[in-house]
Design a protein around this motif. Structure first.
Motif, PDB file in Angstrom:
ATOM      1  N   PHE A   1       0.819  -1.220   0.000  1.00  0.00           N
ATOM      2  CA  PHE A   1       0.000   0.000   0.000  1.00  0.00           C
ATOM      3  C   PHE A   1       0.856   1.275   0.000  1.00  0.00           C
ATOM      4  CE2 PHE A   1      -3.734  -2.361   1.987  1.00  0.00           C
ATOM      5  CZ  PHE A   1      -4.506  -2.285   0.841  1.00  0.00           C
ATOM      6  N   SER A   2       1.836   1.320   0.950  1.00  0.00           N
ATOM      7  CA  SER A   2       2.545   2.598   1.221  1.00  0.00           C
ATOM      8  C   SER A   2       3.938   2.663   0.648  1.00  0.00           C
ATOM      9  CB  SER A   2       2.616   2.816   2.738  1.00  0.00           C
ATOM     10  OG  SER A   2       1.318   2.791   3.292  1.00  0.00           O
ATOM     11  N   GLY A   3       4.543   1.508   0.328  1.00  0.00           N
ATOM     12  CA  GLY A   3       5.895   1.507  -0.231  1.00  0.00           C
ATOM     13  C   GLY A   3       6.952   1.797   0.836  1.00  0.00           C
ATOM     14  N   ASP A   4       8.225   1.948   0.382  1.00  0.00           N
ATOM     15  CA  ASP A   4       9.325   2.303   1.288  1.00  0.00           C
ATOM     16  C   ASP A   4      10.280   3.234   0.549  1.00  0.00           C
ATOM     17  OD1 ASP A   4      10.596   0.647  -0.506  1.00  0.00           O
ATOM     18  OD2 ASP A   4      10.880  -1.022   0.894  1.00  0.00           O
TER      19      ASP A   4
ATOM     20  N   VAL B   1      -0.676   3.370  -3.177  1.00  0.00           N
ATOM     21  CA  VAL B   1      -1.352   4.645  -2.932  1.00  0.00           C
ATOM     22  C   VAL B   1      -0.680   5.756  -3.726  1.00  0.00           C
ATOM     23  CG1 VAL B   1      -1.909   6.383  -1.194  1.00  0.00           C
ATOM     24  CG2 VAL B   1      -2.122   3.946  -0.642  1.00  0.00           C
ATOM     25  N   ALA B   2       0.656   5.771  -3.677  1.00  0.00           N
ATOM     26  CA  ALA B   2       1.396   6.829  -4.388  1.00  0.00           C
ATOM     27  C   ALA B   2       1.232   6.674  -5.894  1.00  0.00           C
ATOM     28  CB  ALA B   2       2.881   6.773  -4.012  1.00  0.00           C
ATOM     29  N   MET B   3       1.315   5.422  -6.381  1.00  0.00           N
ATOM     30  CA  MET B   3       1.169   5.204  -7.830  1.00  0.00           C
ATOM     31  C   MET B   3      -0.217   5.587  -8.306  1.00  0.00           C
ATOM     32  SD  MET B   3       3.332   1.742  -8.713  1.00  0.00           S
ATOM     33  CE  MET B   3       2.581   0.712  -7.467  1.00  0.00           C
ATOM     34  N   LEU B   4      -1.252   5.246  -7.509  1.00  0.00           N
ATOM     35  CA  LEU B   4      -2.611   5.595  -7.910  1.00  0.00           C
ATOM     36  C   LEU B   4      -2.822   7.096  -7.847  1.00  0.00           C
ATOM     37  CD1 LEU B   4      -5.106   4.069  -8.859  1.00  0.00           C
ATOM     38  CD2 LEU B   4      -5.926   4.026  -6.501  1.00  0.00           C
ATOM     39  N   ASP B   5      -2.098   7.778  -6.923  1.00  0.00           N
ATOM     40  CA  ASP B   5      -2.181   9.241  -6.832  1.00  0.00           C
ATOM     41  C   ASP B   5      -1.604   9.873  -8.097  1.00  0.00           C
ATOM     42  OD1 ASP B   5      -2.736  11.709  -5.646  1.00  0.00           O
ATOM     43  OD2 ASP B   5      -0.695  11.837  -4.836  1.00  0.00           O
ATOM     44  N   SER B   6      -0.492   9.312  -8.572  1.00  0.00           N
ATOM     45  CA  SER B   6       0.112   9.829  -9.808  1.00  0.00           C
ATOM     46  C   SER B   6      -0.813   9.599 -10.985  1.00  0.00           C
ATOM     47  CB  SER B   6       1.463   9.127 -10.054  1.00  0.00           C
ATOM     48  OG  SER B   6       2.358   9.395  -8.998  1.00  0.00           O
TER      49      SER B   6
ATOM     50  N   ARG C   1      -6.503   4.609   0.016  1.00  0.00           N
ATOM     51  CA  ARG C   1      -5.798   5.309   1.098  1.00  0.00           C
ATOM     52  C   ARG C   1      -6.445   4.986   2.457  1.00  0.00           C
ATOM     53  NH1 ARG C   1      -4.839  11.800   0.942  1.00  0.00           N
ATOM     54  NH2 ARG C   1      -6.900  11.779   1.923  1.00  0.00           N
ATOM     55  N   GLU C   2      -7.820   4.836   2.437  1.00  0.00           N
ATOM     56  CA  GLU C   2      -8.530   4.482   3.669  1.00  0.00           C
ATOM     57  C   GLU C   2      -8.172   3.066   4.107  1.00  0.00           C
ATOM     58  OE1 GLU C   2     -13.126   4.287   5.391  1.00  0.00           O
ATOM     59  OE2 GLU C   2     -12.716   5.141   3.407  1.00  0.00           O
ATOM     60  N   TYR C   3      -8.068   2.139   3.125  1.00  0.00           N
ATOM     61  CA  TYR C   3      -7.651   0.767   3.444  1.00  0.00           C
ATOM     62  C   TYR C   3      -6.277   0.772   4.099  1.00  0.00           C
ATOM     63  CZ  TYR C   3     -11.439  -1.150   0.575  1.00  0.00           C
ATOM     64  OH  TYR C   3     -12.652  -1.485   0.062  1.00  0.00           O
TER      65      TYR C   3
END
Length: 560
Positions: free
Chosen positions: A235-238, A245-250, A280-282
């Motif tokens: 979900f959040s990466g490192d 989440v970040a990829m879907l935001d892009s 993001r809620e998940y």
């Protein structure tokens, strides 16, 4: 009144339709032609037990239907109580179909019904009296049933039996309380131990399921933590990998920009925007769940110990925690009952005395009614028997008073003397087969006046009767048919001669298969059949003349 009977695939009867009318009907035929099969078919449509052997060989199913007219008030009331009603023309059709696999279906007026419902309705339409009924006469314990039927004491008997059942129940309760002191002390100790053992465990409904779930979580804590970590990383990466989440935001930013210039992408951009916030809620829910996880492997020992306690209690007291708690409740109640046994015993003894008094009074009233009815019944049956060529018969009821039972306080038995100077004896010891048949016919005739059933069927009730007595039986059946329908299976020419309608049951073999047919006889046919009964295989002109004269004599007797 039965007006039509249709039979299909019953034993050797492939198909038969029989029309009935008023008065006296007889069925005759050679031995083995199928007379008993006809009675069996009627019994089937009345709801009697049916054997698979009754179905014709090679047939998958069998069927019987019976049409009735002029329904009595009792039949209409029974139908109404069961949720059925006659047809608009006042008729009623009963039908029953059964298969070789043992399946059965019943209908009343075209509507489905159970066998018990069919039987309840049929009991108001037809009574069948067969040869086996004579067994009731040689069983003294069954004689009281005839007296009750004549006395019309059904309501009083039902009241008594209700009170007697209550009396028996109170006695059983007292027997439970009246245990000896050693057994009582043992039971108190056992119940006290069991109650303490279960109570000290402080069981709760659903507890075992919760403990098993906790055990599963702790035992698999490492796998759970690792899986949650992998999901959070996705979900959040490192620092090295960008998360979902970040990829879907892009992706949503890019689609939003493109959508401003290309309208077809506006809808897609909107959906991806919704997906972004949901994802993001998940991710947020997952982090919160991970922070709340508290797997203490030290708790596993306590959980195992608790489950072991529950297992031991279940092995002793029930298959589940709920069953163990139910056992606790019943044991507590029993212990309280034992501790209050003296108080309860006094209360039950008072109820016992009151109920015994009430039952005794009802039994005495029932006994008085029976004795009065027995006297009238034996007088009426005696008159019938004298008519049936037993001029010196004496019939009485031996009545003895005993203890309360399910039938009251009476022990009643018919006693008979058939010849002058002979003492009264039990029917089973003195009466011949023919005498028993005449006694039963007389009883049925007398009891029929108390019964509004429109159709009576007699299956060879004249067994053992011959000569002038047989002639009297035929005349009596004819007289009994005034006001009701009588159907009789007989092997006596003297009885058949009095019939209003005569049917021949005959068996034949066609193409290697056996068939039984039922056909009504005209007068000429009746003469031939009565001659066959008289003479057997050798029917001469003299026998035919005798048969014709027998019919004429019966007609003259009826006209008197």
């Amino acid at each position: 009144m039965l007006t039509q009977l249709y039979i299909q695939n019953i034993a050797v009867i492939e198909r038969a339709s029989i029309d009935f009318g008023e008065g006296f009907h007889v069925f005759t035929g050679e031995t083995g032609a199928g007379k008993s099969i006809l009675i069996g078919a009627i019994g089937a449509v009345l709801g009697f037990r049916v054997s698979r052997d009754l179905i014709r060989t090679g047939a998958e199913k069998a069927m019987v239907t019976a049409l009735f007219e002029r329904l009595s008030d009792e039949t209409c009331s029974a139908l109404s109580a069961l949720g059925y009603e006659p047809e608009e023309d006042g008729t009623l059709l009963l039908s029953r179909e059964f298969s070789a696999e043992g399946k059965s279906s019943c209908k009343i007026g075209g509507r489905p019904a159970t066998v018990s419902i069919l039987r309840e309705v049929a009991d108001t339409l037809i009574n069948i009296h067969g040869q086996h009924d004579n067994q009731a006469l040689i069983s003294p314990e069954r004689h009281i049933r005839f007296i009750d039927s004549y006395a019309g004491d059904g309501e009083l008997l039902a009241q008594y039996r209700q009170e007697y059942a209550k009396l028996c129940s109170i006695k059983q309760e007292l027997e439970k309380l009246n245990m000896d002191e050693v057994e009582k002390a043992y039971r108190i100790d056992l119940l006290t131990y069991q109650i303490d053992e279960i109570s000290s465990a402080n069981l709760k409904a659903g507890e075992e399921e919760e403990l098993l779930e906790q055990k599963k979580q702790i035992s698999n804590s490492a796998k759970i933590i690792e899986a949650v970590g992998q999901a959070d990383l996705a979900f959040s990466g490192d620092d090295e990998n960008e998360g979902l989440v970040a990829m879907l935001d892009s992706a949503r930013d890019a689609l939003s920009t493109a959508g401003r210039y290309y309208a077809d992408l506006e809808g897609m951009a909107s959906r991806v925007d919704e997906m972004y916030y949901e994802l993001r809620e998940y991710a947020s829910d997952l982090r919160r769940c991970a922070s709340e996880m508290d797997f203490n492997e030290g708790d596993l020992d306590a959980i195992e110990a608790r489950l072991d306690t529950i297992y031991k209690l279940k092995r002793k007291y029930g298959a589940s925690v709920e069953a163990v708690l139910d056992y606790l409740g019943k044991s507590t109640q029993e212990l309280q009952s034992i501790n209050r046994s003296e108080e309860m015993q006094a209360k039950l003894e008072a109820q016992l005395a009151q109920t015994a008094y009430s039952a005794q009074k009802l039994a005495e009233a029932l006994s008085e009614k029976r004795r009065e009815a027995a006297k009238r019944l034996t007088e009426a049956v005696g008159e019938e028997l004298r008519f049936l060529d037993m001029p010196f018969v004496r019939l009485e009821v031996k009545s003895e008073i005993g203890a309360l039972s399910a039938d009251g306080i009476d022990d009643m038995e018919f006693l008979i003397s058939t010849n002058p100077g002979e003492p009264l004896k039990s029917l089973s010891k003195i009466a011949s087969g023919g005498e028993l048949s005449r006694v039963m016919l007389s009883l049925k005739n007398v009891l029929a006046d108390r019964d509004r059933v429109g159709t009576l069927i007699f299956d060879e009730v004249d067994t053992g009767v011959s000569g002038r007595a047989a002639q009297k039986v035929g005349l009596k059946l004819k007289q009994a048919s005034h006001g009701r329908q009588i159907i009789c299976v007989t092997h006596l020419a003297q009885v058949a001669a009095y019939a209003d309608r005569h049917y021949l049951i005959e068996k034949s073999v066609r193409d290697g298969r056996t068939f039984t047919d039922v056909r009504p006889l005209d007068r000429s046919g009746r003469v031939s059949e009565i001659a066959r009964i008289i003479g057997g295989n050798e029917v001469t002109d003299t026998i035919l003349s005798s048969a014709d004269e027998m019919l004429r004599f019966a007609e003259r007797q009826v006209d008197k």
